[in-house]
Write an enzyme that holds these catalytic residues in place. Sequence first.
Site, PDB file in Angstrom:
ATOM      1  NE  ARG A 178      54.409  54.138  58.088  1.00 39.40           N
ATOM      2  CZ  ARG A 178      53.303  53.532  57.668  1.00 39.40           C
ATOM      3  NH1 ARG A 178      53.273  52.989  56.464  1.00 39.40           N
ATOM      4  NH2 ARG A 178      52.247  53.440  58.444  1.00 39.40           N
ATOM      5  CG  HIS A 205      50.276  53.044  51.575  1.00 40.25           C
ATOM      6  ND1 HIS A 205      51.587  52.731  51.287  1.00 40.25           N
ATOM      7  CD2 HIS A 205      49.973  52.347  52.719  1.00 40.25           C
ATOM      8  CE1 HIS A 205      52.058  51.917  52.200  1.00 40.25           C
ATOM      9  NE2 HIS A 205      51.106  51.662  53.081  1.00 40.25           N
ATOM     10  CD  GLN A 208      48.849  47.685  51.833  1.00 42.32           C
ATOM     11  OE1 GLN A 208      49.564  47.824  52.822  1.00 42.32           O
ATOM     12  NE2 GLN A 208      48.441  46.490  51.410  1.00 42.32           N
ATOM     13  CG  ASP A 297      43.002  51.616  56.253  1.00 43.76           C
ATOM     14  OD1 ASP A 297      43.508  51.008  57.215  1.00 43.76           O
ATOM     15  OD2 ASP A 297      43.535  52.597  55.705  1.00 43.76           O
ATOM     16  CB  CYS A 337      46.212  48.224  54.076  1.00 44.27           C
ATOM     17  SG  CYS A 337      45.270  49.491  54.948  1.00 44.27           S
ATOM     18  NE  ARG A 365      53.611  47.540  51.860  1.00 45.81           N
ATOM     19  CZ  ARG A 365      53.610  48.316  52.952  1.00 45.81           C
ATOM     20  NH1 ARG A 365      52.612  48.243  53.816  1.00 45.81           N
ATOM     21  NH2 ARG A 365      54.579  49.183  53.163  1.00 45.81           N
TER      22      ARG A 365
END
Length: 379
Positions: A178, A205, A208, A297, A337, A365
């Site tokens: 990450r 991402h 996700q 988001d 998310c 996830r």
Amino acid sequence: MAYAALMPTKLGLEGSHDQIHRLRTTTSCMNVDNLSKVFVRGAHTDKLKVKGPVKMPTKVLHIKSALSCVEEKTGFKDFLHINDFDKETILTILDRAKEVKALLKSGERTYLPFKGKTMAMIFAKPSMRTRVSFETGFFLLGGHAIYLGPKDIEMGKREETRDVARVLSRYNDIIMARLFAHQDLLDLANYASVPVINGLTDYNHPCQIMADALTMIEHIGQIEGTKVVYVGDGNNIVHSWLLLAAVVPFHFVCACPKGFEPDKETVEKAQRAGVGKIEITNDPQEAVKGADVVYSDVWASMGQKEEAAYRRQVFQGFQVDEELMKIAGPQAYFMHCLPAERGVEVTNGVIEAPTSIVFPQAENRMHAQNAIMLHSLGL
């Protein structure tokens, strides 16, 4: 040593110079007898036949134009971008996620495909969901995950990415990263000899969006033919939605303020694929009409917090509130998310509404990532 002396025929190798260049080794000398190796990265396979016995001296291995000291992945697959895979593969991974999720939900604890395996988790960016979902998921399927925080490695600063990749590959079966810079992820994958999973970069991402797709399948029944409307900043989440729409046919709309559109090249790539319908607009009210999913988001991601006050002004009119969901229609689910700034990009009422599926989305996830890792490891 002259380059001409390193011609494939001089080494007793059959194959192009490009194939020879991709031969990876860490030994200073190698004896090979009638060996045929198959090197696999993603969906591409190149065969390199080696006639033996052949002895490669150390100085040959140190000449970059002929042989690289980077080890090649053998039989493994990185998961860096959704569009690295075709529709069939993506849907197969999602089917596997449903199966393994059902198994875990049933209380089954004897399915341990990761038993005896370890995963290194590199976190340049901290995250609750990413760490807990990967670590718990890997553990529940028999593996052991090792957390490496921002100060543990300082990849690219304290130690070069290529060195980190090769060291961790010797200790672990898989690496999750990450990171901030997407190029750091690409470099890590290039030098690692084990699969590398993209846990997030500033560019995309994919884990996700795989979890989001799994959640849509559970609540809507499918991804194909649906309409997903993202309202907010054209960020890494949007890029991954675009790349999914380049593989799976659905209607994706990004409604964002002027100047905050997603990466132009990524938009064009998704449009050129001719698979999904892609729209970029500055009108959220018009965009959400008929949506199956309204997605939001944070307006200022990690690393952009100094812009938060400015963004709150610019993003006025892009909050997902009860009125916007009403325009979308009763069929529309709300997704986010997380983490969410309640009262900023979304109201508390929308997150807590019956049509909000943000917490099943967060749970998924773990299940989507389990399936991704199973695929990457060939299990």
